[in-house]
Design a protein around this motif. Structure first.
Motif, mmCIF file in Angstrom:
data_model
loop_
_atom_site.group_PDB
_atom_site.id
_atom_site.type_symbol
_atom_site.label_atom_id
_atom_site.label_comp_id
_atom_site.label_asym_id
_atom_site.label_seq_id
_atom_site.Cartn_x
_atom_site.Cartn_y
_atom_site.Cartn_z
ATOM 1 N N LEU A 147 0.809 -1.214 0.000
ATOM 2 C CA LEU A 147 0.000 0.000 0.000
ATOM 3 C C LEU A 147 0.844 1.266 0.000
ATOM 4 C CD1 LEU A 147 -2.789 -0.990 2.560
ATOM 5 C CD2 LEU A 147 -2.934 -0.959 0.070
ATOM 6 N N GLU A 148 2.041 1.213 0.563
ATOM 7 C CA GLU A 148 2.879 2.408 0.650
ATOM 8 C C GLU A 148 3.666 2.683 -0.630
ATOM 9 O OE1 GLU A 148 3.858 3.029 5.364
ATOM 10 O OE2 GLU A 148 5.197 1.716 4.206
ATOM 11 N N GLN A 149 3.597 1.776 -1.584
ATOM 12 C CA GLN A 149 4.302 2.013 -2.843
ATOM 13 C C GLN A 149 3.631 3.156 -3.609
ATOM 14 O OE1 GLN A 149 4.494 -1.623 -5.030
ATOM 15 N NE2 GLN A 149 5.732 -2.677 -3.509
ATOM 16 N N PRO A 150 4.427 4.037 -4.236
ATOM 17 C CA PRO A 150 3.838 5.174 -4.964
ATOM 18 C C PRO A 150 3.054 4.714 -6.196
ATOM 19 C CG PRO A 150 6.198 5.009 -5.390
ATOM 20 C CD PRO A 150 5.902 4.017 -4.312
ATOM 21 N N GLY A 151 2.074 5.508 -6.558
ATOM 22 C CA GLY A 151 1.290 5.194 -7.745
ATOM 23 C C GLY A 151 0.286 4.084 -7.504
ATOM 24 N N MET A 152 -0.263 3.582 -8.592
ATOM 25 C CA MET A 152 -1.271 2.530 -8.524
ATOM 26 C C MET A 152 -0.845 1.384 -9.431
ATOM 27 S SD MET A 152 -3.966 2.097 -6.731
ATOM 28 C CE MET A 152 -4.156 3.811 -6.254
ATOM 29 N N ASN A 153 -0.887 0.165 -8.902
ATOM 30 C CA ASN A 153 -0.495 -1.005 -9.677
ATOM 31 C C ASN A 153 -1.449 -2.144 -9.367
ATOM 32 O OD1 ASN A 153 0.606 -2.361 -7.225
ATOM 33 N ND2 ASN A 153 2.146 -0.739 -7.366
ATOM 34 N N ILE A 154 -1.264 -3.255 -10.065
ATOM 35 C CA ILE A 154 -2.178 -4.384 -9.925
ATOM 36 C C ILE A 154 -2.148 -4.969 -8.525
ATOM 37 C CG2 ILE A 154 -0.430 -6.005 -10.785
ATOM 38 C CD1 ILE A 154 -4.262 -6.214 -11.262
ATOM 39 N N ARG A 155 -0.975 -4.947 -7.875
ATOM 40 C CA ARG A 155 -0.882 -5.499 -6.522
ATOM 41 C C ARG A 155 -1.690 -4.662 -5.534
ATOM 42 N NH1 ARG A 155 5.076 -6.621 -4.717
ATOM 43 N NH2 ARG A 155 5.318 -4.429 -5.260
ATOM 44 N N LYS A 156 -1.543 -3.336 -5.637
ATOM 45 C CA LYS A 156 -2.261 -2.456 -4.709
ATOM 46 C C LYS A 156 -3.770 -2.545 -4.937
ATOM 47 C CE LYS A 156 -0.415 1.484 -3.678
ATOM 48 N NZ LYS A 156 0.025 2.912 -3.668
ATOM 49 N N VAL A 157 -4.187 -2.550 -6.187
ATOM 50 C CA VAL A 157 -5.615 -2.648 -6.497
ATOM 51 C C VAL A 157 -6.184 -3.981 -6.025
ATOM 52 C CG1 VAL A 157 -7.297 -2.755 -8.375
ATOM 53 C CG2 VAL A 157 -5.466 -1.060 -8.438
ATOM 54 N N SER A 158 -5.412 -5.062 -6.188
ATOM 55 C CA SER A 158 -5.877 -6.380 -5.750
ATOM 56 C C SER A 158 -6.081 -6.423 -4.247
ATOM 57 C CB SER A 158 -4.867 -7.449 -6.166
ATOM 58 O OG SER A 158 -4.778 -7.545 -7.569
ATOM 59 N N VAL A 159 -5.174 -5.797 -3.498
ATOM 60 C CA VAL A 159 -5.307 -5.776 -2.040
ATOM 61 C C VAL A 159 -6.482 -4.901 -1.617
ATOM 62 C CG1 VAL A 159 -4.202 -5.018 0.095
ATOM 63 C CG2 VAL A 159 -2.887 -6.292 -1.590
ATOM 64 N N LEU A 160 -6.638 -3.737 -2.239
ATOM 65 C CA LEU A 160 -7.724 -2.822 -1.878
ATOM 66 C C LEU A 160 -9.090 -3.402 -2.207
ATOM 67 C CD1 LEU A 160 -6.221 0.596 -3.018
ATOM 68 C CD2 LEU A 160 -6.612 -0.150 -0.677
ATOM 69 N N CYS A 161 -9.197 -4.128 -3.322
ATOM 70 C CA CYS A 161 -10.492 -4.665 -3.752
ATOM 71 C C CYS A 161 -10.737 -6.089 -3.260
ATOM 72 C CB CYS A 161 -10.592 -4.624 -5.275
ATOM 73 S SG CYS A 161 -10.571 -2.962 -5.975
ATOM 74 N N GLY A 162 -9.706 -6.923 -3.267
ATOM 75 C CA GLY A 162 -9.883 -8.321 -2.890
ATOM 76 C C GLY A 162 -9.648 -8.616 -1.433
ATOM 77 N N GLY A 163 -8.948 -7.704 -0.747
ATOM 78 C CA GLY A 163 -8.695 -7.913 0.674
ATOM 79 C C GLY A 163 -9.899 -7.526 1.516
ATOM 80 N N PRO A 164 -9.996 -8.037 2.741
ATOM 81 C CA PRO A 164 -11.122 -7.688 3.623
ATOM 82 C C PRO A 164 -11.017 -6.243 4.099
ATOM 83 C CG PRO A 164 -9.514 -9.025 4.802
ATOM 84 C CD PRO A 164 -9.063 -8.992 3.371
ATOM 85 N N ASP A 165 -12.173 -5.606 4.323
ATOM 86 C CA ASP A 165 -12.177 -4.225 4.826
ATOM 87 C C ASP A 165 -11.366 -4.116 6.113
ATOM 88 O OD1 ASP A 165 -13.700 -3.608 2.710
ATOM 89 O OD2 ASP A 165 -15.546 -3.222 3.798
ATOM 90 N N TRP A 166 -11.517 -5.084 6.968
ATOM 91 C CA TRP A 166 -10.704 -5.177 8.180
ATOM 92 C C TRP A 166 -9.727 -6.319 7.956
ATOM 93 C CZ3 TRP A 166 -11.723 -2.432 12.902
ATOM 94 C CH2 TRP A 166 -10.830 -2.728 13.929
ATOM 95 N N PRO A 167 -8.442 -6.047 7.832
ATOM 96 C CA PRO A 167 -7.754 -4.842 8.302
ATOM 97 C C PRO A 167 -7.343 -3.848 7.235
ATOM 98 C CG PRO A 167 -6.182 -6.595 8.026
ATOM 99 C CD PRO A 167 -7.503 -7.153 7.552
ATOM 100 N N VAL A 168 -7.613 -4.084 5.935
ATOM 101 C CA VAL A 168 -6.990 -3.262 4.885
ATOM 102 C C VAL A 168 -7.376 -1.791 5.018
ATOM 103 C CG1 VAL A 168 -6.839 -2.869 2.408
ATOM 104 C CG2 VAL A 168 -6.794 -5.203 3.282
ATOM 105 N N SER A 169 -8.678 -1.489 5.051
ATOM 106 C CA SER A 169 -9.096 -0.090 5.098
ATOM 107 C C SER A 169 -8.658 0.588 6.395
ATOM 108 C CB SER A 169 -10.617 0.005 4.948
ATOM 109 O OG SER A 169 -11.015 -0.405 3.660
ATOM 110 N N VAL A 170 -8.714 -0.142 7.500
ATOM 111 C CA VAL A 170 -8.264 0.427 8.776
ATOM 112 C C VAL A 170 -6.759 0.677 8.741
ATOM 113 C CG1 VAL A 170 -8.151 0.063 11.272
ATOM 114 C CG2 VAL A 170 -10.142 -0.736 9.987
#
Length: 252
Positions: free
Chosen positions: A45-68
């Protein structure tokens, strides 16, 4: 549904993550900020920009703990919302499946379409979850030494140690050989009740609850006959007894 998802992300990041987690160790402990997996998510998540890994974690990961976690890390909200936009394609099949399910009782192809849409929903959401797991696991394996070298949250470490000691003490105290006759009988009775409730609901489901379709009008469902029948109330009572016993045993 998409709007609710976006609002949930805002609340979890700005209120729970940024506001409460900075003050409450319990939230950071529940997120597991010191674990290797969460450190891997942090790295992505701390990597600059937007890539497939970050999008996969934001969309496919659970709200808890990702969004928190995004709130704990003070990441920019707009960037996190932007990376979460593809979640629309995970929500849409689920909404469509619900809509077609309402028409499934009608004649025609609605039943088949509903079944196909449910299958697509399962495939899409499972695929998103597996993609997130893949990138998290790959990051954790490839960067294990770097991730473990990151400074740990000392307050969370102390809480983890205290929780572990409490768990060890509870394990020793609650060992079957150390329990008195009363508590043994109580636990055995609770286990029997839970098993009985499972059999009641599985074998006599139609005698426990009133049968209805999702598409039935609410007036028809509540037409004088209770939804939960007498046998259903008995099954629920058998279910709640062990719940009460469990709560009582945890307070000892």
């Amino acid at each position: 549904c998409f709007s609710l998802k976006m609002v949930a992300i805002v609340i979890q990041q700005k209120i729970i993550g940024e506001h409460f987690a900075s003050r409450k160790v319990s939230i950071r402990h529940m997120v597991g900020v010191n674990s290797l997996e969460i450190r891997a998510i942090r790295n992505i998540l701390e990597q600059p920009g937007m890539n497939i890994r970050k999008v996969s974690v934001l969309c496919g990961g659970p709200d808890w703990p990702v969004s928190v976690l995004t709130g704990i890390l003070r990441l920019p909200l707009l960037s996190m919302l932007y990376g979460s936009l593809p979640v629309f394609f995970l929500i849409a099949p689920c909404v469509m499946a619900g809509a077609f399910l309402l028409r499934a009782s009608e004649n025609g192809l609605w039943g088949s379409i509903s079944t196909m849409t449910l299958a697509v929903t399962v495939l899409v959401q499972s695929g998103a979850m597996l993609a997130a797991i893949h990138f998290i696991a790959k990051t954790a394996i490839d960067n294990e030494k770097v991730l473990l070298a990151l400074p740990a949250d000392e307050e969370v470490l102390k809480r983890e140690s205290a929780v572990e000691e409490k768990l060890k003490l509870r394990t020793r105290v609650s060992a079957w050989g150390r329990l008195g006759l009363f508590h043994r009988v109580l636990l055995a009775f609770a286990a029997a009740c839970m098993t009985g409730s499972c059999y009641v609901f599985q074998l006599f489901g139609s005698r426990c609850f009133k049968s209805f379709e999702v598409s039935d009008p609410i007036d028809t469902i509540l037409n004088g006959e209770p939804i939960i029948k007498d046998l259903g109330l008995a099954g629920l009572a058998l279910f709640f007894v062990p719940c009460i016993v469990l709560s009582y045993s945890q307070c000892l």
